[in-house]
Design a protein around this motif. Structure first.
Motif, PDB file in Angstrom:
ATOM      1  N   GLU A  79       0.864  -1.173   0.000  1.00 28.39           N
ATOM      2  CA  GLU A  79       0.000   0.000   0.000  1.00 28.39           C
ATOM      3  C   GLU A  79       0.907   1.231   0.000  1.00 28.39           C
ATOM      4  OE1 GLU A  79      -3.984  -0.248   2.050  1.00 28.39           O
ATOM      5  OE2 GLU A  79      -2.648  -1.058   3.579  1.00 28.39           O
ATOM      6  N   PRO A  80       0.355   2.420  -0.270  1.00 32.73           N
ATOM      7  CA  PRO A  80       1.198   3.618  -0.236  1.00 32.73           C
ATOM      8  C   PRO A  80       1.996   3.765   1.057  1.00 32.73           C
ATOM      9  CG  PRO A  80      -0.917   4.141  -1.194  1.00 32.73           C
ATOM     10  CD  PRO A  80      -1.011   2.724  -0.724  1.00 32.73           C
ATOM     11  N   ILE A  81       1.355   3.490   2.188  1.00 30.54           N
ATOM     12  CA  ILE A  81       2.039   3.680   3.467  1.00 30.54           C
ATOM     13  C   ILE A  81       3.076   2.600   3.751  1.00 30.54           C
ATOM     14  CG2 ILE A  81       0.301   5.057   4.631  1.00 30.54           C
ATOM     15  CD1 ILE A  81      -0.790   2.391   5.820  1.00 30.54           C
ATOM     16  N   THR A  82       3.067   1.514   2.962  1.00 31.96           N
ATOM     17  CA  THR A  82       4.118   0.501   3.113  1.00 31.96           C
ATOM     18  C   THR A  82       5.489   1.138   2.908  1.00 31.96           C
ATOM     19  OG1 THR A  82       2.601  -1.190   2.268  1.00 31.96           O
ATOM     20  CG2 THR A  82       4.936  -1.735   2.276  1.00 31.96           C
ATOM     21  N   SER A  83       5.518   2.208   2.138  1.00 34.08           N
ATOM     22  CA  SER A  83       6.780   2.880   1.828  1.00 34.08           C
ATOM     23  C   SER A  83       7.507   3.388   3.066  1.00 34.08           C
ATOM     24  CB  SER A  83       6.525   4.053   0.881  1.00 34.08           C
ATOM     25  OG  SER A  83       5.685   5.020   1.495  1.00 34.08           O
ATOM     26  N   VAL A  84       6.775   3.670   4.128  1.00 33.03           N
ATOM     27  CA  VAL A  84       7.405   4.258   5.320  1.00 33.03           C
ATOM     28  C   VAL A  84       7.399   3.289   6.508  1.00 33.03           C
ATOM     29  CG1 VAL A  84       6.927   6.624   4.629  1.00 33.03           C
ATOM     30  CG2 VAL A  84       5.222   5.386   5.986  1.00 33.03           C
ATOM     31  N   ILE A  85       7.063   2.041   6.265  1.00 34.78           N
ATOM     32  CA  ILE A  85       7.059   1.056   7.346  1.00 34.78           C
ATOM     33  C   ILE A  85       8.452   0.467   7.478  1.00 34.78           C
ATOM     34  CG2 ILE A  85       6.010  -1.067   8.218  1.00 34.78           C
ATOM     35  CD1 ILE A  85       4.176   1.426   8.142  1.00 34.78           C
ATOM     36  N   HIS A  86       9.239   1.101   8.320  1.00 28.32           N
ATOM     37  CA  HIS A  86      10.623   0.694   8.557  1.00 28.32           C
ATOM     38  C   HIS A  86      10.922   0.814  10.051  1.00 28.32           C
ATOM     39  CE1 HIS A  86      11.431   0.938   4.240  1.00 28.32           C
ATOM     40  NE2 HIS A  86      10.921   2.150   4.241  1.00 28.32           N
ATOM     41  N   PRO A  87      11.919   0.104  10.539  1.00 28.99           N
ATOM     42  CA  PRO A  87      12.369   0.312  11.918  1.00 28.99           C
ATOM     43  C   PRO A  87      12.916   1.731  12.098  1.00 28.99           C
ATOM     44  CG  PRO A  87      13.180  -1.783  11.065  1.00 28.99           C
ATOM     45  CD  PRO A  87      12.604  -1.033   9.901  1.00 28.99           C
ATOM     46  N   PHE A  88      12.964   2.171  13.330  1.00 29.78           N
ATOM     47  CA  PHE A  88      13.404   3.525  13.664  1.00 29.78           C
ATOM     48  C   PHE A  88      14.803   3.804  13.118  1.00 29.78           C
ATOM     49  CE2 PHE A  88      15.224   6.357  17.157  1.00 29.78           C
ATOM     50  CZ  PHE A  88      14.726   7.520  16.602  1.00 29.78           C
ATOM     51  N   ALA A  89      15.722   2.863  13.270  1.00 29.32           N
ATOM     52  CA  ALA A  89      17.102   3.069  12.820  1.00 29.32           C
ATOM     53  C   ALA A  89      17.164   3.333  11.322  1.00 29.32           C
ATOM     54  CB  ALA A  89      17.959   1.851  13.171  1.00 29.32           C
ATOM     55  N   GLU A  90      16.324   2.651  10.570  1.00 30.29           N
ATOM     56  CA  GLU A  90      16.304   2.840   9.117  1.00 30.29           C
ATOM     57  C   GLU A  90      15.817   4.240   8.767  1.00 30.29           C
ATOM     58  OE1 GLU A  90      14.629   0.290   5.340  1.00 30.29           O
ATOM     59  OE2 GLU A  90      14.921  -0.748   7.245  1.00 30.29           O
ATOM     60  N   HIS A  91      14.839   4.736   9.501  1.00 27.84           N
ATOM     61  CA  HIS A  91      14.343   6.088   9.248  1.00 27.84           C
ATOM     62  C   HIS A  91      15.395   7.144   9.595  1.00 27.84           C
ATOM     63  CE1 HIS A  91      10.249   6.076   7.747  1.00 27.84           C
ATOM     64  NE2 HIS A  91      10.005   5.015   8.485  1.00 27.84           N
ATOM     65  N   ILE A  92      16.219   6.868  10.587  1.00 32.06           N
ATOM     66  CA  ILE A  92      17.314   7.793  10.899  1.00 32.06           C
ATOM     67  C   ILE A  92      18.240   7.912   9.695  1.00 32.06           C
ATOM     68  CG2 ILE A  92      19.358   8.151  12.332  1.00 32.06           C
ATOM     69  CD1 ILE A  92      17.868   6.796  14.632  1.00 32.06           C
ATOM     70  N   ALA A  93      18.569   6.764   9.090  1.00 32.15           N
ATOM     71  CA  ALA A  93      19.448   6.752   7.919  1.00 32.15           C
ATOM     72  C   ALA A  93      18.813   7.494   6.753  1.00 32.15           C
ATOM     73  CB  ALA A  93      19.770   5.310   7.519  1.00 32.15           C
ATOM     74  N   TYR A  94      17.523   7.267   6.528  1.00 30.20           N
ATOM     75  CA  TYR A  94      16.824   7.948   5.434  1.00 30.20           C
ATOM     76  C   TYR A  94      16.796   9.454   5.659  1.00 30.20           C
ATOM     77  CZ  TYR A  94      15.081   3.438   3.733  1.00 30.20           C
ATOM     78  OH  TYR A  94      14.978   2.171   3.246  1.00 30.20           O
ATOM     79  N   PHE A  95      16.525   9.879   6.884  1.00 32.53           N
ATOM     80  CA  PHE A  95      16.445  11.314   7.142  1.00 32.53           C
ATOM     81  C   PHE A  95      17.811  11.977   6.953  1.00 32.53           C
ATOM     82  CE2 PHE A  95      16.411  15.262   9.479  1.00 32.53           C
ATOM     83  CZ  PHE A  95      15.186  15.816   9.102  1.00 32.53           C
ATOM     84  N   MET A  96      18.869  11.307   7.385  1.00 30.81           N
ATOM     85  CA  MET A  96      20.214  11.855   7.189  1.00 30.81           C
ATOM     86  C   MET A  96      20.494  12.060   5.703  1.00 30.81           C
ATOM     87  SD  MET A  96      22.346   9.620  10.005  1.00 30.81           S
ATOM     88  CE  MET A  96      23.933  10.244   9.442  1.00 30.81           C
ATOM     89  N   LEU A  97      19.992  11.143   4.895  1.00 32.08           N
ATOM     90  CA  LEU A  97      20.199  11.231   3.454  1.00 32.08           C
ATOM     91  C   LEU A  97      19.377  12.360   2.835  1.00 32.08           C
ATOM     92  CD1 LEU A  97      21.595   9.812   1.078  1.00 32.08           C
ATOM     93  CD2 LEU A  97      19.607   8.322   0.902  1.00 32.08           C
ATOM     94  N   PHE A  98      18.083  12.378   3.144  1.00 30.22           N
ATOM     95  CA  PHE A  98      17.210  13.391   2.548  1.00 30.22           C
ATOM     96  C   PHE A  98      17.416  14.770   3.163  1.00 30.22           C
ATOM     97  CE2 PHE A  98      14.484   9.514   1.718  1.00 30.22           C
ATOM     98  CZ  PHE A  98      14.809   9.459   0.365  1.00 30.22           C
ATOM     99  N   ALA A  99      18.165  14.827   4.251  1.00 26.99           N
ATOM    100  CA  ALA A  99      18.464  16.127   4.861  1.00 26.99           C
ATOM    101  C   ALA A  99      19.571  16.863   4.122  1.00 26.99           C
ATOM    102  CB  ALA A  99      18.865  15.945   6.328  1.00 26.99           C
ATOM    103  N   ILE A 100      20.260  16.178   3.216  1.00 28.00           N
ATOM    104  CA  ILE A 100      21.368  16.813   2.493  1.00 28.00           C
ATOM    105  C   ILE A 100      20.908  18.074   1.755  1.00 28.00           C
ATOM    106  CG2 ILE A 100      23.016  16.529   0.584  1.00 28.00           C
ATOM    107  CD1 ILE A 100      23.337  13.595   1.477  1.00 28.00           C
ATOM    108  N   PRO A 101      19.847  18.019   0.922  1.00 28.01           N
ATOM    109  CA  PRO A 101      19.406  19.257   0.265  1.00 28.01           C
ATOM    110  C   PRO A 101      18.888  20.307   1.248  1.00 28.01           C
ATOM    111  CG  PRO A 101      18.513  17.318  -0.849  1.00 28.01           C
ATOM    112  CD  PRO A 101      19.091  16.847   0.452  1.00 28.01           C
TER     113      PRO A 101
END
Length: 246
Positions: A169-191
Motif C-alpha cells: 500500500e502507499p504507506i508501506t513505503s514508510v514502514i521501517h524500523p526507527f534506525a532505518e528512518h534515521i538513515a533515510y532522514f540523514m540522506l534526505f536532509a542533504i538538500p
C-alpha cells in the motif's frame, strides 16, 4: 517486525501508544503562542507552519491510503492479485511515526539553527539547489543505502520488516524500523541542510521537497499503476523523474 530485530528497531515513543503526539505538544503550544503574541512583522512563519504541515502530510497520506484500497477492492488494476492481509494492516498502523519524527527534527532544527529561522516563502536558487542535490548525490547515495539494506545482515535485522508486506500500500513505503528512518532522514536532509547553510532555503523548498518525497513513496508502493505505461513511451525522460510500483 524484522526477522532478527536489530538495535533501535522500536520508535522512542512506542510505549506512549496513542498518546505519542504529546512529544510535539510543547513546540505546538509555543509556536502558536508566538504566532498570536509576536508582532506581525517579526513572526517566524516557518516555525508556525510546522504543525499545520504535519497535519497536511497525515491527510495527504490518508488520501493515498483510501485511493489505494479503493482500487485494491475493485481488483481490476491489481499488480499483486491478492487482498490485504489483516496482519499487514496491523503492522502498518504506525505509518505516521515518520511524520512525527520529522516534526521533532524540524522543530529542533528551527530552535538550534539560526539559518532555519525567518525563512522566506520562496527562493528560486534554493529550490533549484534542492532539486539538483536530490537528483545527484541523494539518489546516488540512496541507491547504495538501499542495496546495503538488502545485504543479509541488515536485511534480517531491519529491512525485512518493510518487505513483510506482500500486497503493498502507499504507506508501506514508510514502514521501517526507527534506525532505518534515521538513515533515510540523514540522506534526505542533504538538500535541506545545504540550502539552510548557504542561506538559500525557503518554506517552499522545504515543503515542496518533503511533499515530493511523500508523493514518490506513496505512488511507488501502490498495488496498481497510477501513471499509464504509454506516457513513458511518449516521454521517456519521465522514468528519471518518478518511479512506479512495477
Amino acid at each position: 517486525m524484522a526477522t532478527k530485530p536489530g538495535v533501535l528497531t522500536d520508535w522512542p515513543w512506542t510505549p506512549l501508544g496513542s498518546f505519542k503526539y504529546i512529544v510535539v505538544a510543547p513546540w505546538v503550544v509555543h509556536s502558536t503562542y508566538r504566532f498570536v503574541t509576536d508582532d506581525p512583522e517579526k513572526r517566524d512563519i516557518g516555525y508556525s507552519l510546522v504543525f499545520p504541515f504535519l497535519l497536511f502530510r497525515i491527510l495527504h497520506n490518508q488520501v493515498w491510503i483510501s485511493l489505494s484500497r479503493y482500487y485494491t477492492s475493485k481488483g481490476k488494476r491489481r499488480i499483486v492479485d491478492k487482498g490485504i492481509d489483516f496482519n499487514q494492516v496491523d503492522r502498518e498502523t504506525n505509518w505516521d511515526d515518520q511524520i512525527l519524527f520529522n516534526g521533532v527534527l524540524f522543530y529542533t532544527g528551527i530552535c538550534l539553527l539560526p539559518e532555519a529561522k525567518q525563512l522566506p516563502w520562496w527562493r528560486t536558487d534554493g529550490v533549484l539547489m534542492a532539486a539538483l542535490l536530490h537528483a545527484g548525490p541523494v539518489e546516488f547515495l540512496y541507491y547504495w543505502l538501499h542495496k546495503a539494506l538488502h545485504h543479509h545482515y541488515l536485511y534480517s535485522r531491519y529491512h525485512s520488516h518493510h518487505h513483510s508486506s506482500i500486497v503493498t500500500e502507499p504507506i508501506t513505503s514508510v514502514i521501517h524500523p526507527f534506525a532505518e528512518h534515521i538513515a533515510y532522514f540523514m540522506l534526505f536532509a542533504i538538500p535541506l541542510l545545504t540550502t539552510l547553510l548557504t542561506k538559500t532555503a525557503s518554506i517552499a523548498s522545504f515543503a515542496g521537497y518533503v511533499i515530493y518525497i511523500d508523493v514518490m513513496n506513496n505512488m511507488g508502493h501502490c498495488n496498481f499503476e497510477l501513471i499509464p505505461k504509454r506516457l513513458f513511451h511518449l516521454f521517456p525522460p519521465l522514468k528519471f523523474l518518478c518511479y512506479t510500483p512495477s
